[in-house]
Design a protein around this motif. Sequence first.
Motif, PDB file in Angstrom:
ATOM      1  N   HIS A 226      -8.908  30.468  -3.658  1.00  0.00           N
ATOM      2  CA  HIS A 226      -7.906  30.644  -4.726  1.00  0.00           C
ATOM      3  C   HIS A 226      -6.914  30.299  -4.341  1.00  0.00           C
ATOM      4  O   HIS A 226      -6.412  31.596  -3.799  1.00  0.00           O
ATOM      5  CB  HIS A 226      -8.486  32.070  -5.505  1.00  0.00           C
ATOM      6  CG  HIS A 226      -9.717  32.261  -6.126  1.00  0.00           C
ATOM      7  ND1 HIS A 226     -10.443  31.863  -6.642  1.00  0.00           N
ATOM      8  CD2 HIS A 226     -11.413  32.036  -4.371  1.00  0.00           C
ATOM      9  CE1 HIS A 226     -11.513  31.750  -6.892  1.00  0.00           C
ATOM     10  NE2 HIS A 226     -12.221  31.741  -5.800  1.00  0.00           N
ATOM     11  N   GLU A 227      -6.097  29.382  -5.415  1.00  0.00           N
ATOM     12  CA  GLU A 227      -4.932  29.367  -5.230  1.00  0.00           C
ATOM     13  C   GLU A 227      -4.262  28.982  -6.102  1.00  0.00           C
ATOM     14  O   GLU A 227      -5.229  28.249  -7.018  1.00  0.00           O
ATOM     15  CB  GLU A 227      -4.542  28.487  -3.908  1.00  0.00           C
ATOM     16  CG  GLU A 227      -4.791  27.426  -3.631  1.00  0.00           C
ATOM     17  CD  GLU A 227      -4.289  26.213  -2.796  1.00  0.00           C
ATOM     18  OE1 GLU A 227      -3.170  26.889  -1.963  1.00  0.00           O
ATOM     19  OE2 GLU A 227      -5.186  25.330  -2.258  1.00  0.00           O
ATOM     20  N   PRO A 228      -3.018  28.436  -6.843  1.00  0.00           N
ATOM     21  CA  PRO A 228      -2.823  27.961  -8.319  1.00  0.00           C
ATOM     22  C   PRO A 228      -2.725  26.355  -7.923  1.00  0.00           C
ATOM     23  O   PRO A 228      -3.064  26.174  -6.521  1.00  0.00           O
ATOM     24  CB  PRO A 228      -1.157  28.553  -8.068  1.00  0.00           C
ATOM     25  CG  PRO A 228      -1.097  30.096  -7.660  1.00  0.00           C
ATOM     26  CD  PRO A 228      -2.316  29.574  -5.727  1.00  0.00           C
ATOM     27  N   PHE A 229      -3.218  26.070  -8.866  1.00  0.00           N
ATOM     28  CA  PHE A 229      -2.730  24.442  -8.301  1.00  0.00           C
ATOM     29  C   PHE A 229      -1.867  23.770  -7.787  1.00  0.00           C
ATOM     30  O   PHE A 229      -1.156  24.181  -8.037  1.00  0.00           O
ATOM     31  CB  PHE A 229      -3.054  24.220 -10.318  1.00  0.00           C
ATOM     32  CG  PHE A 229      -3.557  21.976  -9.711  1.00  0.00           C
ATOM     33  CD1 PHE A 229      -3.919  21.351  -9.011  1.00  0.00           C
ATOM     34  CD2 PHE A 229      -2.516  21.703 -10.553  1.00  0.00           C
ATOM     35  CE1 PHE A 229      -3.858  20.221  -8.690  1.00  0.00           C
ATOM     36  CE2 PHE A 229      -2.299  19.700  -9.905  1.00  0.00           C
ATOM     37  CZ  PHE A 229      -3.514  19.189  -9.896  1.00  0.00           C
ATOM     38  N   PRO A 230      -2.059  23.442  -6.591  1.00  0.00           N
ATOM     39  CA  PRO A 230      -1.484  23.170  -5.681  1.00  0.00           C
ATOM     40  C   PRO A 230       0.119  22.057  -6.175  1.00  0.00           C
ATOM     41  O   PRO A 230      -0.559  20.744  -6.570  1.00  0.00           O
ATOM     42  CB  PRO A 230      -1.522  21.847  -4.658  1.00  0.00           C
ATOM     43  CG  PRO A 230      -3.268  22.628  -4.482  1.00  0.00           C
ATOM     44  CD  PRO A 230      -3.314  22.729  -6.360  1.00  0.00           C
ATOM     45  N   ASP A 231       1.172  22.860  -5.988  1.00  0.00           N
ATOM     46  CA  ASP A 231       2.620  21.701  -5.947  1.00  0.00           C
ATOM     47  C   ASP A 231       2.581  20.383  -5.222  1.00  0.00           C
ATOM     48  O   ASP A 231       3.587  19.599  -5.911  1.00  0.00           O
ATOM     49  CB  ASP A 231       4.009  22.956  -6.072  1.00  0.00           C
ATOM     50  CG  ASP A 231       4.054  22.976  -7.264  1.00  0.00           C
ATOM     51  OD1 ASP A 231       3.714  22.900  -8.619  1.00  0.00           O
ATOM     52  OD2 ASP A 231       4.323  24.548  -7.437  1.00  0.00           O
ATOM     53  N   SER A 232       1.785  20.426  -4.523  1.00  0.00           N
ATOM     54  CA  SER A 232       2.177  19.528  -3.220  1.00  0.00           C
ATOM     55  C   SER A 232       1.146  19.523  -2.996  1.00  0.00           C
ATOM     56  O   SER A 232       0.004  19.534  -2.509  1.00  0.00           O
ATOM     57  CB  SER A 232       3.389  19.816  -2.046  1.00  0.00           C
ATOM     58  OG  SER A 232       2.822  20.743  -1.502  1.00  0.00           O
ATOM     59  N   GLY A 233       0.671  17.738  -2.291  1.00  0.00           N
ATOM     60  CA  GLY A 233      -0.896  17.112  -1.671  1.00  0.00           C
ATOM     61  C   GLY A 233      -1.381  17.505   0.157  1.00  0.00           C
ATOM     62  O   GLY A 233      -0.358  18.652   0.210  1.00  0.00           O
ATOM     63  N   CYS A 234      -1.871  17.682   0.148  1.00  0.00           N
ATOM     64  CA  CYS A 234      -2.257  17.568   1.339  1.00  0.00           C
ATOM     65  C   CYS A 234      -3.260  16.744   1.952  1.00  0.00           C
ATOM     66  O   CYS A 234      -3.309  16.195   2.002  1.00  0.00           O
ATOM     67  CB  CYS A 234      -3.020  19.893   1.063  1.00  0.00           C
ATOM     68  SG  CYS A 234      -4.023  19.933   3.403  1.00  0.00           S
ATOM     69  N   ASP A 235      -3.169  17.013   3.482  1.00  0.00           N
ATOM     70  CA  ASP A 235      -3.822  16.571   4.586  1.00  0.00           C
ATOM     71  C   ASP A 235      -4.906  16.104   4.111  1.00  0.00           C
ATOM     72  O   ASP A 235      -5.390  17.466   4.661  1.00  0.00           O
ATOM     73  CB  ASP A 235      -2.806  16.480   5.888  1.00  0.00           C
ATOM     74  CG  ASP A 235      -3.270  15.271   6.634  1.00  0.00           C
ATOM     75  OD1 ASP A 235      -3.667  14.209   6.898  1.00  0.00           O
ATOM     76  OD2 ASP A 235      -3.937  15.669   7.940  1.00  0.00           O
TER      77      ASP A 235
ATOM     78  N   LYS B 243       1.179  -1.013   0.107  1.00  0.00           N
ATOM     79  CA  LYS B 243       0.114   0.245  -0.435  1.00  0.00           C
ATOM     80  C   LYS B 243       1.118   1.331  -0.045  1.00  0.00           C
ATOM     81  O   LYS B 243       1.607   1.390   1.060  1.00  0.00           O
ATOM     82  CB  LYS B 243      -0.716   0.324   1.470  1.00  0.00           C
ATOM     83  CG  LYS B 243      -1.926  -0.730   0.651  1.00  0.00           C
ATOM     84  CD  LYS B 243      -3.351  -0.224   1.904  1.00  0.00           C
ATOM     85  CE  LYS B 243      -4.648  -1.102   1.397  1.00  0.00           C
ATOM     86  NZ  LYS B 243      -5.229  -1.251   2.427  1.00  0.00           N
ATOM     87  N   PRO B 244       0.304   2.093  -0.730  1.00  0.00           N
ATOM     88  CA  PRO B 244       1.674   3.355  -0.765  1.00  0.00           C
ATOM     89  C   PRO B 244       1.341   4.039   0.489  1.00  0.00           C
ATOM     90  O   PRO B 244       0.117   3.778   1.030  1.00  0.00           O
ATOM     91  CB  PRO B 244       0.877   4.173  -1.953  1.00  0.00           C
ATOM     92  CG  PRO B 244      -0.311   3.353  -2.547  1.00  0.00           C
ATOM     93  CD  PRO B 244      -0.517   2.368  -1.691  1.00  0.00           C
ATOM     94  N   GLU B 245       2.248   5.260   1.047  1.00  0.00           N
ATOM     95  CA  GLU B 245       2.381   5.508   2.363  1.00  0.00           C
ATOM     96  C   GLU B 245       1.107   6.877   2.415  1.00  0.00           C
ATOM     97  O   GLU B 245       0.863   7.470   3.011  1.00  0.00           O
ATOM     98  CB  GLU B 245       3.213   6.012   2.523  1.00  0.00           C
ATOM     99  CG  GLU B 245       3.836   4.587   3.291  1.00  0.00           C
ATOM    100  CD  GLU B 245       2.998   4.279   4.373  1.00  0.00           C
ATOM    101  OE1 GLU B 245       3.271   4.913   5.571  1.00  0.00           O
ATOM    102  OE2 GLU B 245       2.865   3.214   4.278  1.00  0.00           O
ATOM    103  N   ASN B 246       0.685   7.172   0.913  1.00  0.00           N
ATOM    104  CA  ASN B 246      -0.120   8.359   0.793  1.00  0.00           C
ATOM    105  C   ASN B 246      -1.213   8.340   2.009  1.00  0.00           C
ATOM    106  O   ASN B 246      -1.915   7.250   1.908  1.00  0.00           O
ATOM    107  CB  ASN B 246      -0.906   8.271  -0.861  1.00  0.00           C
ATOM    108  CG  ASN B 246      -1.612   9.463  -0.707  1.00  0.00           C
ATOM    109  OD1 ASN B 246      -1.951  10.172   0.029  1.00  0.00           O
ATOM    110  ND2 ASN B 246      -1.449  10.308  -2.798  1.00  0.00           N
TER     111      ASN B 246
END
Length: 468
Positions: free
Chosen positions: A52-61, A4-7
């Motif tokens: 409103h923010e740019p498409f995120p470069d990283s994920g979020c919890d 399972k990925p750690e995502n």
Amino acid sequence: MLTKPENPVVNERDSSTLLTRAAELAARYVNSASERAVAPKETAVAALQRFHEPFPDSGCDPEKVLAFLDELGSPATVATTGGRYFGFVNGGTLPTSLAANWLAGAWDQNAALRVMSPVAAELEEIAIRWVCEALGLPPDSAGGLVTGATMANFTSLAAARSALLAREGWNVVEDGLFHAPPIEVVAGVEVHASLLKALSLLGLGRKRLNLVEVDEQGRMRADKLPKLSRNTIVCIQAGNVNTGAFDPASQICEAAHQQGAWVHVDGAFGLWAGVSPQYRHLLNGFEKADSWATDAHKWPNVSYDCGVAIVRDAEALRTCMELSSAAYLTPGAKREPMYYTPECSRRARAVELWAALKSLGRPGMAELVERTCAHARRFAAGLRAAGCRVLNDVVINQVLVSFGDSSKTQDVIRSVQEEGTCWCGGTVWQGKTAMRISVSSWATTDDDVDRSLEAILRAARIIEAASN
Ligand SMILES: Cc1ncc(COP(=O)(O)O)c(C=O)c1O
């Protein structure tokens, strides 16, 4: 071996924590909806800018995503699920429907084909049959569940269009509308705007409509019907969006059927009055029509979105919604949901509809209709007693009230919306500006009506005093 990925998004343990947290936040929202101001505060609406923010470069919890959604989203909702929202004809959501909606969300079923979701297919079949039973419509009609009355009108009228043209030897599914024999569409002047949209989507054109005079309640005048023929679709209404009035269905159906015309009923909310022994007489004759459109997200208080299209001639609906060959989408032997609606993939909205109908049953649904109508009469009586002019005969759950001239009425509406005790919208009824009060939620109590009346009359007094 796959690990399972750690995502965190796909981590099972986290997902149950997340779902529990979502349920807590949702319960908190539901419990506070009746106490907060109905319209969101300006600051809450302004805070939506933070989304409103740019498409995120990283994920979020995911828990942070949920917390952010609740922090910004919940205060910027309109409290339509509380007891003091009287705008448009927006129903609330029955607790059973909401709970079923959560479970259905977890199931994440695609209701297109039975093989994709046996439960969705079965509940859809049952729910459509129950709707026919509840509303007194022919039991062997076919039906489909769509987003709302607009699409239910579209779906039923597509069946009407195909069936009338088929009688003329024209296959609209194969050959389209170019060079097809002309179809006439007749409706009352008070036809709902969404039906015009449905007609335009069907290539029948808004401007081609033959509009018939209505009376002072918005009912189509049967004595003013134009010449009808076997190529005519007559659109009638069960429940005018402003007055709640019902067209004289018996007379119209008789006149139309004598000429071989098709009668379609836009009964977005009004058709549901038929479940109540007290109001059933208003629906006399509507069962004689050929197709019907209604909403479960209005008066029955099923969660958004849920519209129902019903067509007496099952084959007519199926013929025009059938999918041409796609080897991987072969239908089974039983009813396939996507053969009755414009969409293929769609959510399993039958789950909430079934749950609402199952939990209320006939007596519960009748009580919901009768209680909301009684609230509408309480509003009308309170407004009249205070000297306001109620513009319509309050036959079901709709009240139209004027507070003087157009500008005073608009000021009262604005002031009521800003003050927040309740929310009512505006309209122009046969040339007069009016406030619309639509009592469509199961959650409204006598106390909600009294508090709302007080707020409305307070606003009216202030506006009146300021104008002197
Ligand atoms: C009579 C009538 N028809 C159609 C509609 C459109 O319904 P929906 O917004 O669910 O598509 C409404 C909405 O209020 C309505 O009152």
